[in-house]
Design a protein around this motif. Structure first.
Motif, short mmCIF file in Angstrom:
data_model
loop_
_atom_site.label_atom_id
_atom_site.label_comp_id
_atom_site.label_asym_id
_atom_site.label_seq_id
_atom_site.Cartn_x
_atom_site.Cartn_y
_atom_site.Cartn_z
N SER A 113 64.95 49.08 -15.41
CA SER A 113 65.34 47.68 -15.27
C SER A 113 65.12 47.11 -13.87
CB SER A 113 66.81 47.49 -15.67
OG SER A 113 67.65 48.27 -14.83
N ASN A 114 65.28 47.96 -12.83
CA ASN A 114 65.14 47.43 -11.47
C ASN A 114 64.46 48.40 -10.49
OD1 ASN A 114 67.09 49.36 -11.05
ND2 ASN A 114 68.71 47.93 -10.45
N ASN A 115 63.92 49.50 -11.01
CA ASN A 115 63.25 50.53 -10.19
C ASN A 115 64.15 51.21 -9.17
OD1 ASN A 115 60.70 50.61 -11.39
ND2 ASN A 115 60.04 48.78 -10.29
N ALA A 116 65.46 51.17 -9.38
CA ALA A 116 66.39 51.85 -8.48
C ALA A 116 66.37 53.35 -8.73
CB ALA A 116 67.81 51.31 -8.69
N LYS A 117 66.31 54.13 -7.67
CA LYS A 117 66.43 55.58 -7.77
C LYS A 117 67.91 55.89 -7.88
CE LYS A 117 62.20 56.32 -5.18
NZ LYS A 117 61.56 56.85 -3.97
N ILE A 118 68.29 56.62 -8.96
CA ILE A 118 69.71 56.79 -9.24
C ILE A 118 70.18 58.24 -9.22
CG2 ILE A 118 69.78 54.66 -10.57
CD1 ILE A 118 69.87 56.43 -13.14
N GLY A 119 69.25 59.20 -9.26
CA GLY A 119 69.66 60.59 -9.27
C GLY A 119 68.48 61.52 -9.41
N THR A 120 68.80 62.80 -9.60
CA THR A 120 67.77 63.82 -9.80
C THR A 120 68.19 64.73 -10.95
OG1 THR A 120 68.75 65.36 -8.21
CG2 THR A 120 67.04 63.87 -7.38
N VAL A 121 67.19 65.21 -11.66
CA VAL A 121 67.36 66.26 -12.66
C VAL A 121 66.19 67.19 -12.47
CG1 VAL A 121 67.42 66.84 -15.11
CG2 VAL A 121 68.52 64.75 -14.33
N GLY A 122 66.44 68.48 -12.55
CA GLY A 122 65.32 69.40 -12.36
C GLY A 122 65.51 70.71 -13.08
#
Length: 170
Positions: free
Chosen positions: A73-82
């Motif tokens: 929706s806004n290209n915000a980086k919100i977290g990581t998963v790996g």
């Protein structure tokens, strides 16, 4: 995971040097420091070094690793998963962390499920593991929702903290 993946609400991409500023923010959140530990990343250069030395070698060796989660929706980086090849853990370890303002909205499950599916379907992973502090109830809830079951309390090499180990055999 050489490309970008998507879910209904999210973009999932492998971490790169351009994500250093976001990683510096994430690894210094109160929850990261409490539940994962201090990575001594206090500058942009520290974050770039961390990505270059910790994340990129695993991605190059395995084809998968730490992914940045971005809102469509806004290209915000919100977290990581790996998915990680972690010493002392049998199977591939799934890990996740999100900025607090994006918790409780289903983003962690949506992205972790997708990353797990990619690992299983594209990389032939047969066992997914997860470790967490016994008191990290929000992580435990997500791990169990992903289908992993508690196996035992463990300690990973070079760490003196008891961790709950969860596994899913495929």
């Amino acid at each position: 995971m050489s490309k970008t993946y998507e879910t209904e609400r999210l973009i999932i991409k492998l971490v790169d040097i351009d994500d250093a500023e976001f990683m510096m923010q994430l690894v210094n959140t109160e929850k990261w420091l409490k539940n994962i530990g201090d990575r001594n990343i206090h500058s942009l250069e520290d974050a770039q070094k961390y990505i270059r030395e910790k994340n990129l070698p695993n991605i190059e060796r395995l084809g998968y690793g730490n992914c940045v989660i971005i809102l469509k929706s806004n290209n915000a980086k919100i977290g990581t998963v790996g998915l990680y090849d972690r010493e002392g853990i049998d199977g591939v370890d799934i890990g996740f962390a999100f900025l607090e303002e994006y918790e409780g909205k289903g983003y962690a499950y949506e992205s972790a499920k997708k990353v797990m599916d990619i690992g299983i379907n594209d990389f032939g992973i047969k066992k997914v593991s997860a470790i967490t502090l016994p008191e990290n109830f929000s992580s435990i809830k997500l791990i169990e929702k992903l289908g992993l079951k508690f196996k035992e309390v463990v300690r990973i090499p070079n760490d003196d903290v008891d961790l709950n180990l969860y596994e899913l055999n495929l």
